[in-house]
Design a protein around this motif. Structure first.
Motif, PDB file in Angstrom:
ATOM      1  N   ASP A  91       1.001  -1.203   0.182  1.00  0.00           N
ATOM      2  CA  ASP A  91       0.026   0.070  -0.096  1.00  0.00           C
ATOM      3  C   ASP A  91       0.756   1.147  -0.011  1.00  0.00           C
ATOM      4  O   ASP A  91       0.437   2.180  -0.653  1.00  0.00           O
ATOM      5  CB  ASP A  91      -0.941   0.012   0.998  1.00  0.00           C
ATOM      6  CG  ASP A  91      -2.142  -0.834   1.019  1.00  0.00           C
ATOM      7  OD1 ASP A  91      -2.386  -1.616  -0.015  1.00  0.00           O
ATOM      8  OD2 ASP A  91      -2.916  -1.220   2.236  1.00  0.00           O
ATOM      9  N   GLN A  92       1.740   1.255   0.744  1.00  0.00           N
ATOM     10  CA  GLN A  92       2.722   2.269   0.758  1.00  0.00           C
ATOM     11  C   GLN A  92       3.544   2.744  -0.613  1.00  0.00           C
ATOM     12  O   GLN A  92       3.446   3.829  -0.923  1.00  0.00           O
ATOM     13  CB  GLN A  92       3.948   2.181   1.978  1.00  0.00           C
ATOM     14  CG  GLN A  92       3.241   2.180   3.359  1.00  0.00           C
ATOM     15  CD  GLN A  92       2.539   3.384   3.618  1.00  0.00           C
ATOM     16  OE1 GLN A  92       3.046   4.646   3.629  1.00  0.00           O
ATOM     17  NE2 GLN A  92       1.333   3.251   4.353  1.00  0.00           N
ATOM     18  N   PHE A  93       3.956   1.733  -1.043  1.00  0.00           N
ATOM     19  CA  PHE A  93       4.667   1.733  -2.394  1.00  0.00           C
ATOM     20  C   PHE A  93       3.745   2.073  -3.444  1.00  0.00           C
ATOM     21  O   PHE A  93       4.108   2.682  -4.298  1.00  0.00           O
ATOM     22  CB  PHE A  93       5.319   0.351  -2.725  1.00  0.00           C
ATOM     23  CG  PHE A  93       6.560   0.078  -1.566  1.00  0.00           C
ATOM     24  CD1 PHE A  93       7.213   0.938  -0.772  1.00  0.00           C
ATOM     25  CD2 PHE A  93       7.185  -1.236  -1.733  1.00  0.00           C
ATOM     26  CE1 PHE A  93       8.254   0.697  -0.168  1.00  0.00           C
ATOM     27  CE2 PHE A  93       8.192  -1.441  -1.037  1.00  0.00           C
ATOM     28  CZ  PHE A  93       9.085  -0.418  -0.101  1.00  0.00           C
ATOM     29  N   MET A  94       2.833   1.511  -3.548  1.00  0.00           N
ATOM     30  CA  MET A  94       1.754   1.727  -4.523  1.00  0.00           C
ATOM     31  C   MET A  94       1.288   3.462  -4.542  1.00  0.00           C
ATOM     32  O   MET A  94       1.080   3.880  -5.451  1.00  0.00           O
ATOM     33  CB  MET A  94       0.557   0.941  -4.607  1.00  0.00           C
ATOM     34  CG  MET A  94       1.054  -0.658  -4.919  1.00  0.00           C
ATOM     35  SD  MET A  94       1.943  -0.772  -6.480  1.00  0.00           S
ATOM     36  CE  MET A  94       3.602  -0.957  -5.822  1.00  0.00           C
ATOM     37  N   GLU A  95       1.275   3.754  -3.225  1.00  0.00           N
ATOM     38  CA  GLU A  95       0.761   5.212  -3.151  1.00  0.00           C
ATOM     39  C   GLU A  95       1.760   6.048  -3.590  1.00  0.00           C
ATOM     40  O   GLU A  95       1.519   7.130  -4.198  1.00  0.00           O
ATOM     41  CB  GLU A  95       0.213   5.427  -1.672  1.00  0.00           C
ATOM     42  CG  GLU A  95       0.001   7.003  -1.316  1.00  0.00           C
ATOM     43  CD  GLU A  95      -0.365   7.206   0.349  1.00  0.00           C
ATOM     44  OE1 GLU A  95      -0.022   8.221   0.707  1.00  0.00           O
ATOM     45  OE2 GLU A  95      -0.899   6.263   0.752  1.00  0.00           O
ATOM     46  N   LEU A  96       2.813   5.715  -3.267  1.00  0.00           N
ATOM     47  CA  LEU A  96       4.112   6.664  -3.659  1.00  0.00           C
ATOM     48  C   LEU A  96       4.428   6.525  -5.374  1.00  0.00           C
ATOM     49  O   LEU A  96       4.350   7.702  -5.918  1.00  0.00           O
ATOM     50  CB  LEU A  96       5.466   6.042  -3.232  1.00  0.00           C
ATOM     51  CG  LEU A  96       6.829   6.863  -3.518  1.00  0.00           C
ATOM     52  CD1 LEU A  96       6.835   8.250  -3.058  1.00  0.00           C
ATOM     53  CD2 LEU A  96       8.016   6.060  -2.901  1.00  0.00           C
ATOM     54  N   ALA A  97       4.146   5.288  -5.924  1.00  0.00           N
ATOM     55  CA  ALA A  97       4.335   5.344  -7.320  1.00  0.00           C
ATOM     56  C   ALA A  97       3.031   6.120  -7.838  1.00  0.00           C
ATOM     57  O   ALA A  97       3.200   6.547  -8.986  1.00  0.00           O
ATOM     58  CB  ALA A  97       4.082   3.666  -7.744  1.00  0.00           C
ATOM     59  N   ASP A  98       1.748   6.116  -7.213  1.00  0.00           N
ATOM     60  CA  ASP A  98       0.700   6.771  -7.948  1.00  0.00           C
ATOM     61  C   ASP A  98       0.772   8.343  -7.975  1.00  0.00           C
ATOM     62  O   ASP A  98       0.401   8.823  -8.595  1.00  0.00           O
ATOM     63  CB  ASP A  98      -0.713   6.232  -7.291  1.00  0.00           C
ATOM     64  CG  ASP A  98      -1.001   4.720  -7.704  1.00  0.00           C
ATOM     65  OD1 ASP A  98      -0.483   4.292  -8.789  1.00  0.00           O
ATOM     66  OD2 ASP A  98      -1.956   4.365  -6.987  1.00  0.00           O
ATOM     67  N   SER A  99       1.647   8.664  -6.663  1.00  0.00           N
ATOM     68  CA  SER A  99       1.592  10.148  -6.443  1.00  0.00           C
ATOM     69  C   SER A  99       2.474  10.628  -7.610  1.00  0.00           C
ATOM     70  O   SER A  99       2.395  11.760  -7.901  1.00  0.00           O
ATOM     71  CB  SER A  99       2.156  10.394  -5.033  1.00  0.00           C
ATOM     72  OG  SER A  99       3.576   9.964  -4.918  1.00  0.00           O
ATOM     73  N   ALA A 100       3.565   9.836  -8.162  1.00  0.00           N
ATOM     74  CA  ALA A 100       4.373  10.185  -9.217  1.00  0.00           C
ATOM     75  C   ALA A 100       4.091   9.668 -10.553  1.00  0.00           C
ATOM     76  O   ALA A 100       4.422  10.009 -11.623  1.00  0.00           O
ATOM     77  CB  ALA A 100       5.903   9.688  -9.041  1.00  0.00           C
ATOM     78  N   ASP A 101       2.860   9.005 -10.614  1.00  0.00           N
ATOM     79  CA  ASP A 101       2.497   8.494 -11.786  1.00  0.00           C
ATOM     80  C   ASP A 101       3.237   7.520 -12.486  1.00  0.00           C
ATOM     81  O   ASP A 101       3.280   7.755 -13.850  1.00  0.00           O
ATOM     82  CB  ASP A 101       1.632   9.653 -12.718  1.00  0.00           C
ATOM     83  CG  ASP A 101       0.711   9.226 -13.696  1.00  0.00           C
ATOM     84  OD1 ASP A 101      -0.129   8.120 -13.433  1.00  0.00           O
ATOM     85  OD2 ASP A 101       0.576   9.953 -14.767  1.00  0.00           O
ATOM     86  N   GLY A 102       3.842   6.691 -12.014  1.00  0.00           N
ATOM     87  CA  GLY A 102       4.869   5.939 -12.396  1.00  0.00           C
ATOM     88  C   GLY A 102       4.493   4.367 -12.607  1.00  0.00           C
ATOM     89  O   GLY A 102       3.976   3.919 -11.539  1.00  0.00           O
ATOM     90  N   PRO A 103       4.952   3.654 -13.584  1.00  0.00           N
ATOM     91  CA  PRO A 103       4.627   2.387 -13.355  1.00  0.00           C
ATOM     92  C   PRO A 103       5.792   1.506 -12.425  1.00  0.00           C
ATOM     93  O   PRO A 103       6.670   2.056 -12.112  1.00  0.00           O
ATOM     94  CB  PRO A 103       4.900   1.869 -14.854  1.00  0.00           C
ATOM     95  CG  PRO A 103       6.201   3.091 -15.200  1.00  0.00           C
ATOM     96  CD  PRO A 103       5.938   4.077 -14.683  1.00  0.00           C
TER      97      PRO A 103
END
Length: 153
Positions: A92-104
């Protein structure tokens, strides 16, 4: 339980868990974790139960800030803590970080690690390919998986 960023002092416990979890596949030594903790583009998180590290994970942010992609380096949970949702807390933490940067997000996982594959699929990861003999010395194959950027879903 407490979730926090890992520090150099935690590298010994990470390496102990690696030995336990990945015995046949070249578990990471203390030095590998220390290198990761020191890298400015890598985030390592841990979950602690009464000051004991029971789960850990590492995520690298690669590429330019305005066009980043992410790679999960490792996720490990002490066997006695399996099936308690700790991997999900870290993901959850990692996906939130990736989503905030809009990165795959990219990763490799053993083709026979059904629980991990199920977890990744639940987060929207798609199998991209197979790396033959990826894990050594066992020679186990790995799936390469990717979760598209938030804007591409």
């Amino acid at each position: 339980m407490e979730l926090r960023e890992l520090e150099p002092v935690d590298a010994i416990r990470c390496a102990e868990l690696e030995e336990l979890l990945f015995d046949g596949d070249n578990p990471w030594p203390v030095e590998r974790f220390l290198d990761g903790f020191a890298a400015p583009y890598v985030l390592y998180l841990g979950i602690f139960e009464k000051d004991e590290l029971v789960a850990y994970a590492g995520l690298a942010r690669l590429g330019p800030v305005d066009d980043s992609e992410f790679e999960i380096h490792t996720i490990g949970v002490a066997p006695e803590y399996h099936r308690r949702g700790l991997s999900r807390v870290l993901m959850d933490q990692f996906m939130e970080l990736a989503d905030s940067a809009d990165g795959p997000v990219f990763l490799e996982v053993r083709t026979d690690n059904v629980p991990a594959i199920s977890l990744y699929k639940a987060y929207g990861f798609i199998q991209q390919g197979v790396r033959r003999n990826y894990y050594q010395p066992s020679g186990a194959d790995a799936y390469t998986m990717m979760r598209p950027a938030r804007s591409e879903k």
